[in-house]
Design a protein around this motif. Structure first.
Motif, short mmCIF file in Angstrom:
data_model
loop_
_atom_site.label_atom_id
_atom_site.label_comp_id
_atom_site.label_asym_id
_atom_site.label_seq_id
_atom_site.Cartn_x
_atom_site.Cartn_y
_atom_site.Cartn_z
N LYS A 108 0.79 -1.21 0.00
CA LYS A 108 0.00 0.00 0.00
C LYS A 108 0.83 1.27 0.00
O LYS A 108 0.46 2.22 -0.67
CB LYS A 108 -0.97 -0.03 1.15
CG LYS A 108 -2.24 -0.70 0.70
CD LYS A 108 -3.14 -1.00 1.81
CE LYS A 108 -4.27 -1.89 1.30
NZ LYS A 108 -4.87 -2.61 2.38
N MET A 113 1.33 2.62 -3.39
CA MET A 113 0.23 3.39 -3.97
C MET A 113 0.32 4.84 -3.57
O MET A 113 0.23 5.74 -4.38
CB MET A 113 -1.10 2.86 -3.42
CG MET A 113 -1.66 1.73 -4.18
SD MET A 113 -2.96 1.00 -3.21
CE MET A 113 -4.07 2.37 -3.09
N MET A 114 0.53 4.96 -2.26
CA MET A 114 0.58 6.29 -1.69
C MET A 114 1.74 7.06 -2.26
O MET A 114 1.61 8.19 -2.70
CB MET A 114 0.70 6.10 -0.20
CG MET A 114 0.96 7.28 0.59
SD MET A 114 1.85 6.66 2.00
CE MET A 114 3.47 6.90 1.47
N TYR A 135 -5.73 4.71 -11.00
CA TYR A 135 -6.27 5.85 -10.26
C TYR A 135 -5.48 7.12 -10.58
O TYR A 135 -6.05 8.17 -10.86
CB TYR A 135 -6.21 5.52 -8.78
CG TYR A 135 -6.74 6.61 -7.90
CD1 TYR A 135 -8.10 6.88 -7.87
CD2 TYR A 135 -5.88 7.37 -7.13
CE1 TYR A 135 -8.59 7.88 -7.07
CE2 TYR A 135 -6.38 8.37 -6.32
CZ TYR A 135 -7.72 8.62 -6.31
OH TYR A 135 -8.21 9.62 -5.52
N SER A 194 -10.05 15.10 -5.69
CA SER A 194 -9.45 13.93 -5.07
C SER A 194 -10.49 13.05 -4.39
O SER A 194 -10.18 11.98 -3.92
CB SER A 194 -8.39 14.35 -4.08
OG SER A 194 -9.01 14.69 -2.87
N TRP A 195 -11.72 13.52 -4.35
CA TRP A 195 -12.77 12.68 -3.76
C TRP A 195 -13.67 12.07 -4.81
O TRP A 195 -14.71 11.55 -4.51
CB TRP A 195 -13.62 13.52 -2.80
CG TRP A 195 -12.89 13.80 -1.55
CD1 TRP A 195 -12.08 14.87 -1.31
CD2 TRP A 195 -12.85 13.00 -0.39
NE1 TRP A 195 -11.56 14.78 -0.06
CE2 TRP A 195 -12.01 13.64 0.53
CE3 TRP A 195 -13.44 11.78 -0.03
CZ2 TRP A 195 -11.74 13.10 1.78
CZ3 TRP A 195 -13.19 11.27 1.22
CH2 TRP A 195 -12.33 11.93 2.10
N TRP A 219 -13.49 9.48 -6.47
CA TRP A 219 -13.68 8.03 -6.46
C TRP A 219 -14.89 7.63 -5.63
O TRP A 219 -15.27 6.48 -5.61
CB TRP A 219 -12.44 7.35 -5.91
CG TRP A 219 -11.96 7.94 -4.62
CD1 TRP A 219 -11.05 8.93 -4.47
CD2 TRP A 219 -12.39 7.58 -3.31
NE1 TRP A 219 -10.88 9.22 -3.15
CE2 TRP A 219 -11.69 8.40 -2.41
CE3 TRP A 219 -13.29 6.64 -2.81
CZ2 TRP A 219 -11.87 8.32 -1.04
CZ3 TRP A 219 -13.47 6.56 -1.45
CH2 TRP A 219 -12.75 7.40 -0.59
N ALA A 270 -16.83 4.15 -5.42
CA ALA A 270 -16.89 3.43 -4.13
C ALA A 270 -18.31 3.05 -3.81
O ALA A 270 -18.59 1.97 -3.30
CB ALA A 270 -16.31 4.29 -3.03
N SER A 313 -10.34 0.50 -10.71
CA SER A 313 -9.35 0.53 -9.65
C SER A 313 -10.00 0.28 -8.30
O SER A 313 -9.44 -0.38 -7.43
CB SER A 313 -8.57 1.84 -9.67
OG SER A 313 -9.20 2.81 -8.91
N MET A 314 -11.23 0.75 -8.15
CA MET A 314 -11.98 0.48 -6.91
C MET A 314 -12.26 -1.01 -6.79
O MET A 314 -12.15 -1.60 -5.71
CB MET A 314 -13.28 1.26 -7.01
CG MET A 314 -13.87 1.70 -5.72
SD MET A 314 -12.77 2.60 -4.70
CE MET A 314 -13.37 2.07 -3.12
N ALA A 321 -9.17 -2.77 -5.80
CA ALA A 321 -8.84 -2.56 -4.38
C ALA A 321 -9.70 -3.46 -3.51
O ALA A 321 -9.20 -4.10 -2.58
CB ALA A 321 -9.06 -1.10 -4.01
N ILE A 341 -8.34 -6.43 -1.03
CA ILE A 341 -8.63 -6.53 0.41
C ILE A 341 -9.30 -7.86 0.72
O ILE A 341 -8.95 -8.55 1.68
CB ILE A 341 -9.52 -5.35 0.86
CG1 ILE A 341 -8.74 -4.04 0.78
CG2 ILE A 341 -10.01 -5.56 2.27
CD1 ILE A 341 -9.58 -2.83 1.06
N LEU A 380 -7.84 -10.81 3.16
CA LEU A 380 -8.57 -11.32 4.32
C LEU A 380 -8.73 -12.83 4.24
O LEU A 380 -8.52 -13.55 5.19
CB LEU A 380 -9.96 -10.69 4.38
CG LEU A 380 -10.07 -9.34 5.03
CD1 LEU A 380 -11.49 -8.90 5.00
CD2 LEU A 380 -9.60 -9.44 6.46
#
Lengths: 721, 478
Positions: free
Chosen positions: A2, A5-6, A487, A518-519, A521, A525, A597-598, A601, A605, A609
């Motif tokens: 991660k 990505m950042m 993204y 930047s919001w 997405w 989501a 990309s969502m 992601a 995840i 898990l």
């Protein structure tokens, strides 16, 4: 993964003149070459998976206290002769099934009591299979509160004997389990009872016993797992309800074997003997298949891919091979033994190994073809059974209470028809089990020294978690990289678009667009969230359909599908369609990229898990999901590219969309292995029902991760960009 | 009108959703999760304390209950009240739902006040064009909805822990300070401090709020603006004393008002006195105030309960040698105090944001953190939606929060129930969570560096080091 990505997203906005820190540069590099990197990683992951049998290590006994085989066996031929009498008694009973149901427990209890142990009967009802989706998670096994109306006839009776250890404090115990079908006892079952009896009577006399020994003669009338799990539940979770008592009293007369000396054998109380250190389930199977040695098959997989501690398998394997001269087997997928692909890979590996050894004699990494194929088939079976999440025998019930247990299935080399053969066979099997008990008896703590997370590639070889995680890690690494690169690309393109718009038109309209860039997405989501919600609804729908028990599998399957589609449409009706675009200035051909990309992601995840809950499921799931995530591209968008590429991408996508749909994949596999004629839509329902009944986490994986991911895949594929 | 209607629809749906979840508490079993209920906030422990008190024993006997005696008197009777056929802690849960609703409303009101002050200061800076960008819902509405619909808030509310009440008091104090109602601010602050000690550091933002008023752009900006206007204005040539005149007119610089602060102080000491009197009455036979302070605030400071939670301290103190324990206790608590002053200097013009940063930091470094704390600061985060618009790592943070909050129960299960994992597994998620929390206050490009310069990274490194030591000592990781 991660931080990359950042780092990448920050790298884009940094001033290019300042040289960014190395980690940021690595991030930028990975993201800018995301396609190459992800292809490389994915290929490496597949190769690592194929090479796993090569990296298998030999097992070794990790806990020093165990000391298997260091003492001489004490089981004598006298004990075995006694046991043989029991076999004859059981076989000679010649009773109707109704009488046998009561008579055999009486016989066993009589023998237990004569050997000088505590005895009691444990009566239980078969439990209806119920749906506890988070059962694997809650830890404490369900106490089964639902009282059903059982007639007294439907009881099954376990007979339990306990030896109190002369040297122990009664805080620990070893459990022996011999399942038998009380309605029709076969020779094998009688032999396994006799085997247990011979050891049990020996253990009442020995002085070295430091842990209590419990012998559970499990009445397998309703399946051996049901009987063992019922006994374990009552052993660990005391029932104090008055109703139970009443029930017991009513059925007392008919349900229990009548005894001459009734004060000796208790029926109303469950005696206990401390926490269980290990459980050994053993069965004798009379296969009538000629082999050169007696064979011992080990079954170890419990529910949801949990395995007993490797040391337990190691002791049994060591004693069986080095002391008793048995051939030890673990399960393998036999159809893989003829696989051409595995043979080619094995050949190549062997050649490479030879070449390497000729260059330098110390390089020893090649293995013979036969070993490779064998290892791969065993590994595949190990992985398959763990992934299914269904235990391979009644030992699975023990794992729910954190007790390590395995099933030993002993089959003789020739048919057992003369007495000498039987005696020899009993002696050999008995000494193996005696040795195992003696080793476990030496334990000072719970099994903890060796591995819990492993795959077997042969009885004496294993792949540990540290090795097989690599293959999975390589498969999954592309997900965050691709997600980040998509993204970032979408963001960069967008800001370009906005700048151009600003140049051409007045700047008044786009303030909000820039501010919330930047919001952006959030819309994607929301779509992903709605789809996952739908996945949860779909996985709960069978609960609803169980209220109508008279449906056939096919109609159930059809109604399940229809209800799922209806709920999807309903969700879209109230929460908005996936393609509606909120912001005006968002360049439309990038919306799908953010959605993709969502989706990646979410899949990442989910896989992460699942790899913790049940690794094998995640590994097999990753083989399907990762290509889906990497390949998906809107069909409309593809047509603008060249012809060959269009064709290739479209074909890949459509085939992935087909394979990725769980029912289609299942039916396809079934048709492949059993021929087209045997396939019907109800098969999938039956399969899913079995997953349910065993409370497998794989079911949840399919419903909550795989299915939503597939639907998102279809959305992106059909995106009207 | 349309927007307001939507807002209320969502509020009511969230309440309804909570009520539905409350009805199935046995199935969810959230009250037993270490992420939700800490030794301080668990309602089960409160019921136990109440039972002890009813049988005329000290509620603190047996180290079960560590909360305030007042909470015991208010919530205690509700825990024993049962309605036939209903879940056991129904009354308490209903109270928590109400507390959540009130908190959300207070956040909304605070947001509206902030918005008003913000637009005023922008207008005085002649930046009216920026104002038009506020579209859709206002920041207060968004913050309230974020608070109500945050899964962490919902879990806390349903999971029978007393965090909703603590959150309510903290927000109450901020709200009172924003509106300059000194008694209310003092009441909220005193009770919040009494319940969980850490809000004591909120006294700085509260005083700043009372003194300077709500968040505004830095004073420098006003001064610059004024001076440039003075320089350019044609009327101010020569020897006219217009400088002072214009500054009198133009400068909306609020001087620090001592009056409300003094009020606040007086009221705070009054409320504190009042609370102590009540507590000492209620604990008269059981050791009085000293015992209470030892068992509540002392319990927080000495970190006696080392059962796992989502924080990072339990693991550290389980590993550390006994004779270093006091030293590290001081180090960890000072860690929070160290950050107070620099942040206060840096952010003194934005007290609300300062309060948010303080809450975030204390929820990361406190001894018994729970998801209820992050629910609070994520809710308050919504107030700064205009600044958040430029947040860089929003996507990454979002994925991180989802991943960690799902991973944590799984790891716990692996360790406690299945026995195939060990403490390191669970602690790994705690570290990931702490790192995430580090990033979320870092969203503001001006204030990020201020934060990162100070302790959190290094304390996280310390913990990482401790963790790797633990890994080595435990030997077999798998």
């Amino acid at each position: 993964m991660k931080p990359r990505m950042m780092a990448g997203s920050s790298g884009d906005t940094k001033n290019p003149k300042i040289k960014p820190r190395p980690i940021v540069r690595i991030g930028i590099f990975l993201i800018s070459h995301s396609i190459v990197v992800s292809l490389l990683c994915f290929a490496a992951g597949i190769v690592a998976l194929i090479l796993l049998p090569l990296f298998a290590k030999n097992t070794y006994i990790s806990e020093n206290a165990l000391m298997p085989g260091s003492a001489n066996s004490m089981l004598s031929s006298q004990d075995v002769k006694e046991a043989n009498k029991l076999v004859k008694d059981i076989i000679g009973l010649k009773l109707s099934s109704e009488e046998a149901r009561i008579e055999i427990p009486r016989l066993i209890a009589q023998h237990m009591a004569d050997a000088g142990s505590e005895v009691y009967y444990h009566k239980f009802h078969p439990q209806m299979s119920q749906f506890y989706p988070l059962h694997f998670f809650s830890g404490s096994p369900n106490s089964g509160n639902i009282k059903e109306n059982h007639s007294c006839v439907s009881h099954a009776i376990n007979t339990v004997g306990i030896i109190r250890a002369p040297r122990g404090d009664g805080k620990e115990a070893i459990v022996l389990v011999t399942p038998y079908n009380s309605e029709k006892v076969e020779l094998g079952e009688a032999l396994s009872l006799a085997l247990a009896y011979s050891i049990f009577s020996l253990l009442t006399r020995v002085t070295w016993l430091a842990k209590d020994v419990i012998w559970l003669a499990a009445d397998a009338r309703y399946g051996e797992y049901a009987s063992v799990t019922a006994w374990l539940r009552d052993y660990h979770i005391p029932q104090f309800s008055a109703l139970e008592k009443l029930d017991a009293d009513i059925c007392f007369e008919s349900g229990y074997p009548h005894e001459q000396n009734e004060n000796q054998i208790r029926t109303d109380v469950i005696s206990r003997a401390g926490t269980m250190a290990a459980g050994l389930v053993f069965k004798v199977v009379d296969k009538h298949k000629e082999t050169d040695k007696d064979t011992l098959s080990i079954y170890a997989e419990a529910s949801n891919g949990q395995m007993p501690n490797l040391d337990l398998i190691n002791i049994v394997n060591y004693l069986a091979v080095h002391r008793q001269g048995l051939r030890v087997k673990v399960e393998k997928l036999y159809f893989l033994l003829d696989s051409v692909f595995l043979k080619i890979v094995g050949d190549v590996l062997e050649t490479i190994g030879k070449v390497a050894r000729s260059l330098n004699a110390r390089w020893e990494f090649g293995i013979p073809v036969a070993d490779y194929i064998d290892g791969a088939a065993t590994l595949a079976s190990s992985m398959y059974h763990q992934a299914l999440g269904v235990p391979t025998g009644s030992h699975g019930a023990f794992r729910d209470y954190q007790v390590d247990a395995i099933t030993l299935e002993i089959s003789p080399k020739v048919s057992l028809n003369n007495e000498v053969r039987i005696l020899e066979f009993l002696l050999r099997g008995g000494r193996l089990i005696e040795g195992t008990i003696r080793s476990v008896n030496n334990l000072l703590e719970k099994f903890h020294q060796s591995f819990f997370l492993y795959f077997l590639t042969s009885p004496s070889k294993f792949v540990s978690v540290g090795v097989y995680m690599i293959a999975f890690g390589l498969l999954v690494v592309p997900l965050p990289i691709i997600a980040a690169s998509l993204y970032c690309d979408a963001n960069v393109l967008d800001s370009h678009c906005i700048k151009e718009q600003q140049k051409s038109g007045p700047a008044s309209t786009n303030e909000a667009g820039i501010a919330f860039q930047s919001w952006r997405w959030l819309h994607a989501a929301k779509v992903v969230l709605v789809i996952h919600l739908w996945g949860a609804i779909v996985s709960l729908l069978p609960y609803l359909m169980y209220q109508f028990p008279e449906m056939t599998p096919t109609t159930s399957m059809l109604s399940w599908g229809l209800l799922s589609i209806a709920s999807l449409l309903f969700l879209h009706q109230i929460l908005g369609s996936p393609y509606s675009c909120v912001t005006v200035n968002q360049s439309p051909n990038r919306e799908w990229a953010v959605l993709k990309s969502m989706m990646i992601a979410a899949a990442g995840i989910g896989l992460g898990l699942m790899s913790i809950i049940n690794f094998a499921t995640a590994q097999i799931g990753a083989l399907l999901i990762v290509p889906m995530c990497l390949m998906v591209h809107p069909l409309k968008h593809v047509y603008r590219a060249g012809r060959l590429r269009t064709l290739a991408v479209t074909a890949c996508n459509i085939s992935l969309g087909f394979i990725g749909f769980p029912p289609a994949a299942f039916l396809f596999l079934k048709a492949y292995s059993e021929g087209l004629g045997s396939v019907s839509a109800g098969d999938f329902w039956n399969w899913v029902e079995s997953l349910w009944a065993w409370n497998s986490a794989t079911y949840l994986y399919l419903g909550l991760i795989h299915l939503p991911c597939w639907l998102l895949f279809m959305y992106v594929l059909l995106h009207p960009c | 009108m349309e927007k307001t209607r939507w807002f209320w629809v969502w509020v009511i749906t969230s309440l309804f959703f909570r009520l539905v979840l409350i009805y199935f508490p046995e199935n969810l079993n959230l009250g037993f999760r270490p992420e939700v209920a800490t030794p301080l906030t668990s309602l089960r422990r409160l019921a136990e304390g109440y039972w002890l008190k009813q049988s005329s024993m000290s509620p603190y006997a047996g180290s079960m209950y560590h909360g305030s005696p007042m909470l015991l008197s208010i919530l205690g009777p509700l825990t024993v009240k049962r309605i036939e056929g209903q879940p056991s802690h129904l009354m308490c849960s209903l109270l928590f739902v109400v507390a959540d609703l009130v908190t959300a409303m207070l956040i909304r009101a605070t947001g509206q006040t902030l918005q008003l002050a913000y637009s005023q200061s922008l207008r005085s800076l002649n930046l009216v064009s920026l104002l038009e960008s506020s579209e859709t819902l206002s920041a207060g509405d968004i913050a309230a909805l974020v608070y109500l619909w945050n899964p962490l808030t919902i879990i806390t509310c349903v999971g029978s822990s007393t965090s909703p009440i603590e959150n309510l008091l903290i927000v109450l104090s901020l709200y009172g300070a924003c509106l300059r109602i000194a008694p209310l601010a003092a009441f909220g602050w005193v009770l919040a401090m009494h319940l969980s000690l850490y809000p004591v550091i909120l006294i700085i933002p509260v005083i700043l709020l009372l003194g300077y008023g709500p968040d505004a752009p830095p004073r420098k900006l006003f001064l610059q603006k004024n001076s440039s206007e003075n320089g350019n204005s044609p009327s101010c040539h020569g020897n006219y004393p217009c400088n002072e005149v214009t500054s009198q007119e133009k400068l909306p610089l609020h001087p620090f008002l001592w009056r409300p602060v003094m009020h606040f102080m007086l009221w705070a000491s009054f409320w504190l006195f009042y609370v102590f009197v009540l507590c000492s009455i209620s604990l008269k036979q059981h050791g009085g105030l000293l015992e209470m302070l030892k068992r509540t605030h002392g319990f927080i400071l000495t970190m006696e309960d080392l059962s796992p939670n989502i924080g990072v301290l339990w693991y550290f103190f389980a590993e550390v040698f006994d004779f270093f324990r006091d030293f590290f206790l001081i180090v960890f608590h000072i860690n929070i105090l160290f950050m107070i002053l620099p942040l206060a200097i840096r952010l003194k013009h934005r007290p609300c944001f300062l309060a948010f940063v303080y809450i975030a930091i204390s929820s990361m470094l406190k001894s018994y953190p729970s998801v209820g704390d992050s629910a609070l600061y994520l809710g308050i985060l919504g107030l700064f939606i205009n600044e958040l618009a430029e947040m860089k790592f929003s996507f990454f943070l979002f994925c991180g929060y989802i991943g960690v909050s799902l991973l944590s129960p799984v790891m716990h299960n692996l360790w406690i129930w299945r026995g195939t994992g060990n403490a390191n597994f669970y602690f790994a998620t705690a570290i990931a969570y702490a790192c995430l929390q580090l990033f979320s206050p870092d969203m503001d490009k001006w204030h990020g560096p201020a934060l990162v310069c100070f302790c959190p990274p290094e304390s996280v490194f310390q913990l990482l080091q401790g963790w790797s030591m633990g890994l080595n000592r435990r030997g077999n990781l798998l």
